[in-house]
Structures are given as C-alpha cells and as structure tokens.
Design an enzyme around this catalytic site. Structure first.
Site, PDB file in Angstrom:
ATOM      1  CD  GLU A  45      -6.040   5.388   0.089  1.00 48.92           C
ATOM      2  OE1 GLU A  45      -5.216   6.385   0.568  1.00 48.92           O
ATOM      3  OE2 GLU A  45      -6.146   4.268   1.114  1.00 48.92           O
TER       4      GLU A  45
ATOM      5  CG  HIS B  26       0.264   6.168  -0.550  1.00 50.88           C
ATOM      6  ND1 HIS B  26      -0.752   7.049  -1.208  1.00 50.88           N
ATOM      7  CD2 HIS B  26      -0.348   5.287   0.486  1.00 50.88           C
ATOM      8  CE1 HIS B  26      -1.911   6.850  -0.535  1.00 50.88           C
ATOM      9  NE2 HIS B  26      -1.605   5.893   0.469  1.00 50.88           N
TER      10      HIS B  26
ATOM     11  CG  HIS C 169      -1.486   1.186   1.240  1.00 45.21           C
ATOM     12  ND1 HIS C 169      -3.137   0.948   1.041  1.00 45.21           N
ATOM     13  CD2 HIS C 169      -1.629   2.322   1.803  1.00 45.21           C
ATOM     14  CE1 HIS C 169      -3.668   2.255   1.072  1.00 45.21           C
ATOM     15  NE2 HIS C 169      -2.733   3.174   1.701  1.00 45.21           N
ATOM     16  CD  GLU C 170       1.632   3.560   3.876  1.00 48.78           C
ATOM     17  OE1 GLU C 170       1.726   4.529   2.974  1.00 48.78           O
ATOM     18  OE2 GLU C 170       0.529   3.349   4.089  1.00 48.78           O
TER      19      GLU C 170
END
Lengths: 492, 492
Positions: free
Chosen positions: A287, A261, A257-258
């Site tokens: 997101e 980003h 997830h990170e």
C-alpha cells in the site's frame, strides 16, 4: 551450495507458487472477462484448486525438508524462514476450522451483499457473529501467549504489533481531526470540474498515466473492472480501472494507485520469480507503493501541472482555468461516509475507526450486536456527521464478512510508510519536482525500484522501509506532509 | 443408490474435471489476452498444473475405487467405464515415456515453427523422427495385440479402427478427386467480392451469426485470436474468431464453425457438469457439429440468402448482385495447398493424404527422411499441382510436431457424420429451409441438441451418431450431398 533438503523444498515450493499464480489468474478472469452465467462452475474450479494448494501447504514432506534444510546464503535463509512461518501457521489451525471458516465466510459474503443492499445490519449480525467466533478461534490457535489481534495482523503485516500501531495511530488521530476541521472551515474552496469526459478519452489517458509511472504492458495489461485491483506477480501483472462519466479523477487516480501496486511486483528481481520472495512483502509495504504513486507523486502540484495540460489536450475546456486551480480540484477535501472515496485528510480517520472497533470485537470488549451503535458514535465524534444508513456506515466494507480482521490497519500503515519514503526520496532526489512537472516520474520510480521493489520479500516489512529511509519509520513525515500540503491549498 | 466406492471415485474425478477446466482457461488466456512477455512464466504455471493433473490421473486410489465400484445405473456405469479406460491407458504408459514425450513435443513444436518459417524440412526431420519414435513406443505400450495406429486413434476417437476408416476414406477418395476435376473444369465460375469490410462490421455480424446459431453468451464470450478455437465445457464455453480485411467469409465461417463446437458443449445436460460425460464424446463427433453448422447449414442456399441480406445492410454494395451469385461466392472451389483454407470439395482430400502418410509412418512403411517426397507425390496425384515449398506442404500443420498422430482422420470422420446427420435432419424436419432462409436455425439446432448435444459423453461416439440418424453411419450421404451441391453450383 544448496543442500538436498533445500533443493527439494524449493522445487516443491516453486510449483506451489506457480499454482498460486494460476489461482490469481482465475480471480482476474472472474472480475474482468468471465461470462455472467459461469459463476457457479468457477466457484467449483477455484475450490478444487484451493484444495490442491491447501494439501500442498500442509504436505508433511515440508516439515521433513524444513528439519533438514541448511540454507547456504541469506536469500535461501529468508525463503526457508517464510516457508517455515507459513507451514507452522497452517499446521497450528485444525483442518475442520479452516474448512468452517471458508464455508462461513463464503456464506457471510453473500449475506453481507444482501444486507448492504437492504440497509439491514440486524439481518447480517448473526452471520458476522459466527465469522467473528471462528476468527477468534483461529486467532487462539495461532496466538500462543501473544495478543489475539496480533496473530491476525500477521496474515497481512508479518511482524507488526497492535502496540506499535496503537502508538502510531494514536498520534495521527488528533492532528488529522484538527486538520479536517480547519480545512472544512476554510473560506477558500477548490473549483468544480464541468465538461464532457468521454470513456475512450479517460481510458486512453489512464493508460498513458500507467506508462508514465513505469507500468510495463509487455508484462501486463489494463482492463475495466467494477472495483479496480491489481493481480499477479512476476512476468504477468495486470491492473484494472473504471470510468465514471463526470469524474475523470476516479479513473486516473485508481489507475495510478494500481500502477503503484503493479510496479512493485514488476520491479522485483527476476531471480526471485516464483519463489516465496517473488512478491510484495506485506500489505502495508504494498500500500505504501500505491499510495506514494497516487498521492505524494500523482496528486502533487508538479505532476498535476502536467496532467492539467494533458487533460486540456484530450478533453478541451472543463471549467478549470489554470494549473493551480486544477491542483486544488484534484485535492478537494470533503466530508463523506465512504472510506474508498475519501480524500487524503479523511482517509486514515476511516481506517482508525475500523482498527479500534475490530480490536474491540476480537478482544471481546464489543459485541457484534452493539457494533452499529459503536460505529455511528465514533463516526459522529471524528467526522462531525451522523451516519444516515448502514450502507454508509458499518456495512460499507466487505472485509469483516470475508473474515479479514487485521487487514484495515495496513492501509494506514501504507500511508505512514509512503510519508517516510516521500521524505527520504525528496532528500535523495532534490530536483524531482522539475521532472514530475514534465510528466517524468522516472527519478522517483527508479529510486523506489532500487530501494523497495527489487527486494520483493527479501527483507521483513518494517526492515525494507527502514533500510530505504535510513531509520525507523514513524507517522511524523506523513503528518507534516499533510499539514503543509492542505494548509497551503486552503490558505490556512 | 450410489455405492461408497463410486461416490468417492466420482467426488475425486469431479475435482479433476474442475482442474482440467482451469487448464482450459489458462490456454484460452494464453491465446487471447495474455501479455506478450508472460510466456515463460505461463509455461511454468501450466506445467505445475499439468503435474497436478497427471498425479491425480495416476492416483492408485482410483484403481482401488474401480475395483470396488458397482454403478447403480447406466449413467454411472458409463462414467466408471470412461474413468477406467483413462486410468488403464495412463497406467500402461511408463512415467518416463510420458515425460519424454512432453519434453520432446514441446521442443519439436518450437523447432517446427522455426522450420516452417525457414521452409526447411531437413532441419526439422531429426526432431520429428524422435517424436515419432516416442509416439510408436507409447503406441506399443497401449496396443496390446492390436494395430499400433488404432491405439493412437483411441486418444481422439475411442472405438474407431483403421479398418473402418480405410473403408470409409477409400470410398471417398475417387469420387472427391473426380468431383474436384469436374468443378475446376467447369465454365461457370462464382463472382469475387469487392468492397470494404470493416473489422467492426465483421465482428458485429459474426457475433450475430453466433447468436443466430444458438450460442449462449450468458455462458460464453467471443474474442479475437490468431487461430480461432473454442474452449471450455459446461457453464463457460468461449469461442474466438479472426478478421481478414478483404475476406469476411474467413471471419463468419470460422465463427459459425466454433459456434458448432460451443453449442455442443453448451447443450450438454447440466446434470453431467464436471463429470466424465460432461463434454463432447470425441473429436469426430465434435467436428460433426462444427461442420454441419458451418457447411450443410451455414453454407447452404437458404441461410446464405439471409446472410447476403445482412451483409448488404452492414457493408453496402460489395460487387455481388444477387443471392444466387452470393451463394456461389460463399462456396467457391479452388485448388490450394493449405488444409485449413480448403473448400468442402478439397478438404477431405487433404485429410486423406495425412491419414495415409501417418499410418505409413507409425507402421514403419515410411521413414521421416522420405516423408516430404511422399507428401509431394501424393499431393500431385490428388490435387494435380506440385507443392512449391514445405510450408505449403509437409510443414503446414502443427499436429505431428505435437505428437498428435491419429488426430487428422477425425476431421473427415466429422464430415462423414455431418453428412449423415444432415440427411436425417432433413428427413425429420422437412420445412427446415424456410426457417434457414429467415436466418432462423433453431429447428436444426433443437434437433441436434436433442439427439447429440444433450448426451455429452453418455453414448460411445459411433453409437450417438447411429442413434441420431437411425442406422450405422457411412460416407454415402456426405458424397451425395457434395456431388448434388457442387453439380448445381457449377452447372455440371
């Protein structure tokens, strides 16, 4: 040729952007390496830097430069547009209100942490009421004749409106509620993991995952933090992860997830470094990148097949017999109270609940005193379960205590955008699954870099998505994807 | 009661101090954790913050506040004195010169690193000449009718004069040269270490050493860095160390050295936090703390007896048979080219050489073109050895490339102060050695905290030492200590 006013404005802005990055470094430091006893001094350091940034952002010379600026191309024009938008917003809010909000949210944040630990909503309510009052005052200063809530939304998702989100989210809710009921009623259930997942093994494999998804550690690093986050833009974009002894997916998927980003930030055209378009354009678009990495790519059958093999190599047998069972385990659906722990089916229902409640608060249809009751009633309706205590309900998230009204919907907007991007990606790259099955995500990350990442803030949020997917984004592809995926997984 | 001008001045200064701490954090980050590829952006971030700090330091309001300030007590008076001193210095140097120095030293630093790697002094000389020219110009702006060199010395050791240092250093040189000749001619020689000193073992024991000397990790942390340093003031004081495979003393004594710096900062009265007296008062006094920790305490027979035991427990047998032999090994004297690797006998001779040469440069008695020759001649005279290449001679230190003329003598001044403090400490705490032999340094660190650390910048540098030792400091105690110690060790 860049005119003088533009040149002066951009030079001034560049220093401001650099100082903004410094603030980000302090935040990173605080959450990863700062000595425990340094908090009080750090608060003063950050306040001093925030003061410098605030004075720069309200510097009257910006107004003069803006009045004289005539940008020479679309890149300059967009930079001027973003600076003008920020300057006008800052100018509209009285200094005293900005200061009051900063002070109150700082106190409210501490009060919230205490109230959550003590499961005491009533003790927190007066503080939240004060945050809400000041937030509405700020929204009134910003909104002009438009809706109050939209003025707040603009902080996180410029250009988005509640009307648009209401229509999108209204279409999501019934189909998600129906899907969760079918999934939870299914006979087929995924296997549980058993086994020893050493911290060292989790961290090594999570670093491998980050690299697999294109994270560049020459311009970043991975550390541990209690709540994983990504931080920084340009040449220094850092991510954090965490490990939980028997839950390796927690570590792996928060890393992916990170990484989503971080790859967005790292992929931005270097020519935009330290300019207003040198970072991700909105929370929702940001997101969408973390979510498509985490879910549509990272939790899909092809990539989990590769991950299953790597986990067997690193951890040995952990009670899951084959890649199909592993795929089911990765995507286990279960009812739960906590948004941040929710699976793909439940996640957006958590967000929709908050979106509806915070609009009611801002528009004055709901009083803080009645918020807990409203939360619990809505939760029972959508999740079929009664909230057992405030820390599992209305007190679980930090956002409102920090004055972040209008932030929540960007999570679901990101999921909606990820759904659209995934559909377009699969149309453009038909052999993607074969690469993912080998742990090679590059066809996907290349596609995203070309269509989303490199543009940074050049296009408006909805526009960059529309250009990437070849049409206006809507919730359809996300719903189709979720229904197909979980019908398949649960034999519905 | 604090008057209005003082109150406004102090509030403004407090923010400046906080921003100065932020700059320190960026420096720490750069040397320990920063991603390799982030350097270019970091330089821009630091330049932006440096610009903010410079504008604050030259803010005309400071002049107005200073004109109106009437401090209410000696603490306020000293703060005003320090702010006034800094403001007057900054005001005397033209902006264009400050900017030229910043740009030139930044380029010269890169040129020096290249020249050192290539052993090419001639290639570096023109750059150094330009740094020297600008540095002299700055000294002329600052000096008034006083000596140019003293104006530079003031940056690092306010109040010190070349006359005073010349007298002190003049007395040191012949006795140090004589001592090194006797030691190097001695028959008795210390044993060499052999054995396996794992990095993990070195780091664990070095952390234990830091704690043993009173370092507070609740308000600090220890990391690795290529060149160990300490960083920060107040509630966040960090140190770094390094490990060399077969040289554990490198790690241990650089840690103890940095712990000395850090304990000074950590020991300052918390009431002075983020004020002009909230940090160590000068480089010389700072160095006196790192040196007394490292040498008079850390390399003394009692403490090394304890360290020998701990090293045996951690590393097993390493070829040194007893604590006396270990004490000798810790204090091995050997001729060498490099200042930073020098033992206690040679160290100050390295500094004296630089002090004499840099005064000759500043006063125009020596041209940069002749510097290498002058260095080599002096080295041959004092060390009895010919310099084999520039990287072992005139190119070894970073200081001059960075424009840090006047910095070197503070190293030896620190040693002189450490000598005085050690004599006074032993007079006041007669049973100190018994505690040190148990690895308990608290009687020494308590004494230093009470007499030096807690005062921060409250007293002028020489004054805080004089108050601590009960008289004016001179080089006598250092020389007596060195002669007694090394005569004993080498059976002279």
């Amino acid at each position: 040729m860049t005119d003088t006013a533009c040149a002066e404005l951009f030079a001034f802005q560049r220093e401001t952007e650099a100082l903004g990055q410094v603030m980000g470094r302090l935040g990173w430091d605080q959450e990863t390496v700062m000595p425990e006893g340094a908090g009080e001094q750090r608060a003063e350091e950050m306040a001093a830097l925030a003061g410098v940034l605030h004075r720069r952002k309200t510097d009257p010379r910006i107004g003069e430069w803006l009045a004289a600026a005539s940008p020479s191309d679309m890149v300059e024009a967009r930079q001027v547009e973003l600076i003008r938008h920020g300057f006008e917003k800052t100018s509209r809010v009285p200094e005293a209100l900005t200061a009051a909000l900063a002070g109150t949210t700082s106190r409210a944040h501490r009060a919230w942490a205490k109230a959550r630990a003590a499961d005491d909503f009533a003790g927190f309510a007066p503080m939240l009421d004060e945050v809400l009052r000041l937030t509405r005052e700020r929204a009134e200063a910003l909104a002009g004749n438009g809706p109050l809530y939209d003025a707040l939304l603009d902080d996180y998702e410029p250009g988005a409106t509640s009307v648009e989100l209401e229509s999108m989210f209204g279409a999501l809710r019934p189909r998600l509620v129906a899907l969760r009921e079918r999934v939870l009623g299914a006979e087929r259930q995924p296997p549980a993991l058993s086994g020893d997942f050493s911290e060292a093994g989790q961290l090594a494999l999570s670093a491998e995952l980050a690299r697999a998804f294109g994270y560049d550690t020459h311009h970043g690093r991975i550390d541990k933090a209690v709540h994983p986050f990504s931080s920084g833009s340009g040449l220094d974009v850092r991510i954090t992860t965490r490990t939980v002894p028997h839950e390796p997916f927690n570590c792996f998927y928060s890393t992916v997830h990170e990484t989503g980003h971080a790859c967005y930030e790292q992929g931005i055209d270097r020519a935009y470094l330290l300019t207003p378009i040198g970072q991700g354009v909105s929370m929702g678009v940001h997101e969408s990148q973390s979510r498509i990495y985490e879910n549509q790519l990272g939790r899909g059958r092809p990539f989990t097949g590769w991950l299953y093999g790597r986990m067997r190599e690193v951890f040995g047998d952990f009670g899951v017999t084959d890649a199909d069972a592993f795929y089911a385990a990765v995507n286990r659906v279960s009812s739960g109270y906590i948004r941040t722990e929710a699976d793909e089916v439940h996640y957006n229902l958590h967000v929709l609940l908050r979106f509806d409640l915070e609009r009611d608060l801002i528009d004055g249809r709901l009083a803080v005193a009645d918020l807990q009751e409203a939360w619990n009633a809505r939760f029972k309706k959508d999740f079929g379960v009664a909230v057992d205590r405030p820390s599992n309900g209305v007190l679980q998230d930090v956002h409102w205590s920090a004055g972040l009204f209008g932030y929540f919907p960007t999570y679901t907007l990101g999921n909606v955008y990820a759904g659209c991007l995934n559909a377009a990606l699969r149309r453009d790259v038909p052999d993607l699954d074969a690469a993912l099955a080998e742990g090679d995500t590059s066809p996907a990350t290349d596609w995203l870099r070309e269509r989303i990442h490199r543009h940074g803030g050049l296009y408006r949020p909805r526009e960059v998505i529309a250009r990437a997917v070849g049409g206006e984004p809507d919730e359809g592809p996300l719903l189709d994807y979720l229904e197909a995926k979980f019908s398949g997984l649960y034999g519905l």
